[in-house]
Design a protein around this motif. Sequence first.
Motif, PDB file in Angstrom:
ATOM      1  N   ILE A   1      13.184  27.719   8.120  1.00 32.73           N
ATOM      2  CA  ILE A   1      13.307  28.400   9.414  1.00 32.73           C
ATOM      3  C   ILE A   1      12.210  29.443   9.551  1.00 32.73           C
ATOM      4  O   ILE A   1      11.971  30.239   8.634  1.00 32.73           O
ATOM      5  CB  ILE A   1      14.699  29.058   9.536  1.00 32.73           C
ATOM      6  CG1 ILE A   1      15.763  27.961   9.463  1.00 32.73           C
ATOM      7  CG2 ILE A   1      14.820  29.861  10.825  1.00 32.73           C
ATOM      8  CD1 ILE A   1      17.125  28.461   9.068  1.00 32.73           C
ATOM      9  N   ARG A   2      11.548  29.401  10.716  1.00 33.53           N
ATOM     10  CA  ARG A   2      10.502  30.386  10.961  1.00 33.53           C
ATOM     11  C   ARG A   2      11.146  31.766  11.040  1.00 33.53           C
ATOM     12  O   ARG A   2      12.100  31.973  11.799  1.00 33.53           O
ATOM     13  CB  ARG A   2       9.790  30.060  12.279  1.00 33.53           C
ATOM     14  CG  ARG A   2       8.567  30.895  12.525  1.00 33.53           C
ATOM     15  CD  ARG A   2       7.814  30.404  13.752  1.00 33.53           C
ATOM     16  NE  ARG A   2       6.537  31.074  13.861  1.00 33.53           N
ATOM     17  CZ  ARG A   2       6.348  32.241  14.472  1.00 33.53           C
ATOM     18  NH1 ARG A   2       7.371  32.859  15.049  1.00 33.53           N
ATOM     19  NH2 ARG A   2       5.148  32.792  14.516  1.00 33.53           N
ATOM     20  N   PRO A   3      10.638  32.743  10.253  1.00 32.79           N
ATOM     21  CA  PRO A   3      11.257  34.072  10.265  1.00 32.79           C
ATOM     22  C   PRO A   3      11.270  34.647  11.675  1.00 32.79           C
ATOM     23  O   PRO A   3      10.294  34.519  12.421  1.00 32.79           O
ATOM     24  CB  PRO A   3      10.357  34.897   9.350  1.00 32.79           C
ATOM     25  CG  PRO A   3       9.666  33.890   8.481  1.00 32.79           C
ATOM     26  CD  PRO A   3       9.506  32.665   9.329  1.00 32.79           C
ATOM     27  N   LYS A   4      12.378  35.301  12.013  1.00 31.01           N
ATOM     28  CA  LYS A   4      12.492  35.871  13.365  1.00 31.01           C
ATOM     29  C   LYS A   4      11.584  37.078  13.523  1.00 31.01           C
ATOM     30  O   LYS A   4      11.130  37.379  14.622  1.00 31.01           O
ATOM     31  CB  LYS A   4      13.947  36.281  13.638  1.00 31.01           C
ATOM     32  CG  LYS A   4      14.870  35.085  13.854  1.00 31.01           C
ATOM     33  CD  LYS A   4      14.930  34.704  15.341  1.00 31.01           C
ATOM     34  CE  LYS A   4      15.751  33.445  15.566  1.00 31.01           C
ATOM     35  NZ  LYS A   4      14.976  32.200  15.415  1.00 31.01           N
ATOM     36  N   GLN A   5      11.329  37.788  12.430  1.00 34.96           N
ATOM     37  CA  GLN A   5      10.510  38.996  12.519  1.00 34.96           C
ATOM     38  C   GLN A   5       9.387  38.935  11.476  1.00 34.96           C
ATOM     39  O   GLN A   5       9.421  39.661  10.480  1.00 34.96           O
ATOM     40  CB  GLN A   5      11.391  40.231  12.317  1.00 34.96           C
ATOM     41  CG  GLN A   5      12.403  40.357  13.443  1.00 34.96           C
ATOM     42  CD  GLN A   5      13.489  41.362  13.142  1.00 34.96           C
ATOM     43  OE1 GLN A   5      13.937  41.502  12.010  1.00 34.96           O
ATOM     44  NE2 GLN A   5      13.915  42.077  14.174  1.00 34.96           N
ATOM     45  N   PRO A   6       8.412  38.107  11.726  1.00 36.44           N
ATOM     46  CA  PRO A   6       7.345  37.908  10.726  1.00 36.44           C
ATOM     47  C   PRO A   6       6.648  39.204  10.332  1.00 36.44           C
ATOM     48  O   PRO A   6       6.266  39.375   9.182  1.00 36.44           O
ATOM     49  CB  PRO A   6       6.360  36.974  11.432  1.00 36.44           C
ATOM     50  CG  PRO A   6       7.143  36.323  12.507  1.00 36.44           C
ATOM     51  CD  PRO A   6       8.188  37.297  12.913  1.00 36.44           C
TER      52      PRO A   6
ATOM     53  N   TYR B   1       7.289  31.385   3.181  1.00 40.82           N
ATOM     54  CA  TYR B   1       7.580  30.572   4.364  1.00 40.82           C
ATOM     55  C   TYR B   1       6.413  29.633   4.698  1.00 40.82           C
ATOM     56  O   TYR B   1       6.581  28.466   5.012  1.00 40.82           O
ATOM     57  CB  TYR B   1       7.880  31.468   5.564  1.00 40.82           C
ATOM     58  CG  TYR B   1       7.668  30.778   6.889  1.00 40.82           C
ATOM     59  CD1 TYR B   1       8.572  29.798   7.330  1.00 40.82           C
ATOM     60  CD2 TYR B   1       6.552  31.051   7.676  1.00 40.82           C
ATOM     61  CE1 TYR B   1       8.367  29.117   8.512  1.00 40.82           C
ATOM     62  CE2 TYR B   1       6.340  30.377   8.865  1.00 40.82           C
ATOM     63  CZ  TYR B   1       7.240  29.415   9.278  1.00 40.82           C
ATOM     64  OH  TYR B   1       7.044  28.737  10.455  1.00 40.82           O
TER      65      TYR B   1
END
Lengths: 91, 1000
Positions: A26-31, A42
């Motif tokens: 899952i792409r991090p919500k807060q990169p 990631y």
Amino acid sequence: MFIINCPYCGERDQSEFSCGGEAHIIRPKQPTELNDDQWAEYLFMRKNIKGVQFERWNHAHGCRKWFNLVRDTSNDKIHAVYKMGEKPPVI
Amino acid sequence: MTKYRINKTRFIDQTKNVSFTFDGKTYHGFEGDTLASALLSNGIHLVGRSFKYHRPRGIMSCGSEEPNAICQINNNTEYTEPNVRATEIEIYEGLKASSQNCWPSLNFDIGGVNNFISPLIPAGFYYKTFMWPKSFWKKIYEPLIRMSAGLGKSPTKPDPEIYDHKHEHCDVLVIGGGISGIISAKIAAKNNLKTILIEDKNILGGSTIYQNNKNFVIDGQKSNEWLTNEISELQKLDNLTIKTRTSLAAFHSYNYLLAKENISDHLPLDKKDGSIRQRLWKIRADKVIVGAGAIERPLIFNNNDRPGIILAHSVKKYLDFYGVSSGLNNIIFTNNDSAYETAVSLFEKGISVKIVDIRKKSSSSIIKNAEELGIEIYWNSTVINTFGYKKIKSIEIMNLSEDGSNVTGNKNKIQCDCLAISGGWTPMVHMHTQSGGKLDFREIDQVFVPSEKNENHINVGSCNGDFELEEIVKNTNNKVKTFLNINEGGFDKISVLCSKESEKKNIWLLPNTISESKTKSFIDFQNDSTAKDIKLALREGFKSIEHVKRYTTTGMATDQGKLSNMHALGIIADTAGVKMGTLGTTTFRPPFTPLTFGAIVGRSVGKFFDVVRKTSIHEWHIQNNAKFENVGQWKRPWYYPINNENLYEAVQRESKAARNSAGILDASTLGKIDIQGSDASEFLNRVYTNAWSKLGIGKCRYGLMLNEDGMVYDDGVTTRLGENHFLMTTTTGGAANVLSKLEDYLQTEWPELDVYLTSVTDHYSTTSICGPNSKKILKKLFPNKDFSDEAFPHMSYQDALIDKIECRIMRISFTGELSYEINIESKYGRSLWESCIKAGEEYKITPYGTETMHLLRAEKGFIIVGQDTDGTMTPIDLQMDWIVSKKKYDFIGKRSLYRSDTIREDRKQLVGLLTDDPNEILEEGAQIVSELDKNPVEMIGHVTSSYFSPNLNKSIALAVVKGGKKMKGQKLFVPMENKNINVTVSDFIFLDKENKRINA
């Protein structure tokens, strides 16, 4: 050359699909809040299992939908196919 | 009839004479003959020279396993075909064949000297010898190896034949038309299953069809007669398709199989014309039944490779199928019962035959049969040597010691003109393993047999390790019934009588009186590897079969080790003292037999090789002398030469015209994606580095798209057509990938966004007009439109009508000039283009191609993704910090722009380069160095774009250089083959930095 049961179109030849690698990353919500190591985890780290693997596939020459499938990479047996967002089955 | 055609059979039509040539001499055979059977009928055994020692070699088998009899077909034409097995090709009127791998001729071959210096060229000779001195490699070793390596000659012209591909689906595919395949196909087809039976020979029946022997009886009939009736019944079945001359090439997972059908190879020259030569069938079968049969093993003893030494069952086939006797004075050398069938067959036709058997006795019915006929049998004996250079003349035999490891007693010399050898049988498990199946080793007769039950395919007959006729018939019937879930097989009450082998003995390497180092006991006949080579490899430390194979090249010839692999394994196991079953086998890879390139590519040749995409203006470009460039699948005008101009001259002229008056470019190939939905602007915010929310309707904006790793992926101008409607343009080559990437993010990461993407690249034709006079031309085309800077500023768009056709005009520029792009439905593209040309006539509007476009944008320092970037460039590296939003919380690739690696100051960065000599044009791709006398020289960057600018009257270049941002004014060097070019790092915007021209 296996056959994939596209959850939208049904059974189609593998040549209609393209593989998008490991599923459920899952792409991090807060990169911006991640440090380099966390972001690299990631961005770069992928499993390459000999055995049962969860993968993303795209019906590129068909409905163009992305979905997940569970494949045994040692014999190409496909254990399950399910839509994006659905809970992965227990294999 | 010739001396060796001693038998009439129903398989060869002896009324139909066929003449052919071999090595320039004319011979005769009959319709149905293979090249091998026809040569044997003329008494010809010597057909080639071996690969390494150039020893004379003869026909050894009757099928695809043939290692020696490989020929060049139609040697005298540009379309010659090498490496054709004489045992497989059927003769036709006019066939021209010749031997290969010999020079100057088959009978006198200078390479034969290798045979006498063979102690000097052991396994690994090439690896060991051609190591030093280094300087010898290029001038001496490589040309020498190249001259002596390789098998036949390649054709010199493209293959003119037609090849085809076809897809096929069936319930049951049966591979192999021998007795087990025929039983399987009949059961399947009779039970209402759509069945295909493929057979590589021209007729069905395998080896049973010519088994005219009273020891093999099915339901009271000789087995060949019974099978003949079965085949004629088979041909009546509606849902069975029989494909002969069709060989299986590959068996992939999920029962996907490739089979090659020979359609016209066997036809006379005048009937081949226009016919498809070969067809590759792509078969998807619900169930597969493999009845591929078995291949006879040779025996390994000293000088076992002379012409006239043939596999025993092949001798039988040549006799009983083709009516040809391989010799008139035969000796059979065997370790098993099956060779006795050959002996009985020869004897019954009145041909002299003796038998040498390594076993002490055997008592099956076929042996008794041979003994009753009075055939002389030398039990417990082995051949220790053979004689005769170009054809076998005699053999020497001795008795075997009690344990078979040595020879005893006196040598006994026997005359012969043919030695038929049999070392038992190897099941053809290739298909099974190709599909992913595993193997078990069966000790009793030393064979690998298929293991593991696969629910979608089975093996029947001798490829499954069933060698006795009774086993074959009954096991096939039962297995197929279970596999297909059928109650009644139709062969349930069948009675089979057959000879059954009771005594088994196998010695992989037969003993001799002389030391091994002085023998030549060949294992791989085509690659000339011997038993002592295998042992040498083991002594030198190679243990794995895969390593021994590669070091000695055993099993790596065009026959892929069909005859040699088992013996190599056996000798390794014996020498290393391990069990064969634990060694495993080498991998059997497809294709089973070599495929022609023609069959692989099918119709995808010439103009069908790839899709060609043309714009709607393409024909105009052709009429106006455009030279084209391939951009992906697109054909784009490259430049439009006038009066024999070359590329340079044309581009200089086109570039000047575009800057001084007006130029016109077909930009239709740029990717166009229509984006709609209430979240469209938010979506653009996330995929581009800059901000999109505040872009007004009717405005255009340039965007840069990154990968998640922060590297530049694509760029282009996106126009806001409405509140929730955008038109994105992409690079020509990147269009499909960009769409895929956007769809991926929308479907998997941001499914909550209300956004719809449609590719409209082909729907719109784009004509771009640039130059100081472009506005005047647009005014002529659209007289009612206000083109003033206030009404129609740079980076905006307006709808318009031309001849009542709707179009979109964007005022955007990729050249730095005042510039307009008109999008119109593709079908009106050419009409619009010609209107523009007409309107521009008074301004000498000049069509320009991609080369001029590249030059013009390079003058302005605009990058081309894929030319000035290579997947390792961030926007910061490109000095495009201005386009990266600092305010946006996130976009694809944002986090990667401050990874420890991406913030390094010594990354390659985009710079301009000016040559000290303004007329010197750098080569694109040339390396850049800062110091010339440093050794080794450090390459700090490379030239990405380079042109002579006619507008600046000097050479300009873009380059990427390590730490280039801080190097302005610094002197660097571009070393070329003959000179070093001095350059100075400059700004990468060479022309009109103030953007005056865009608003001119």
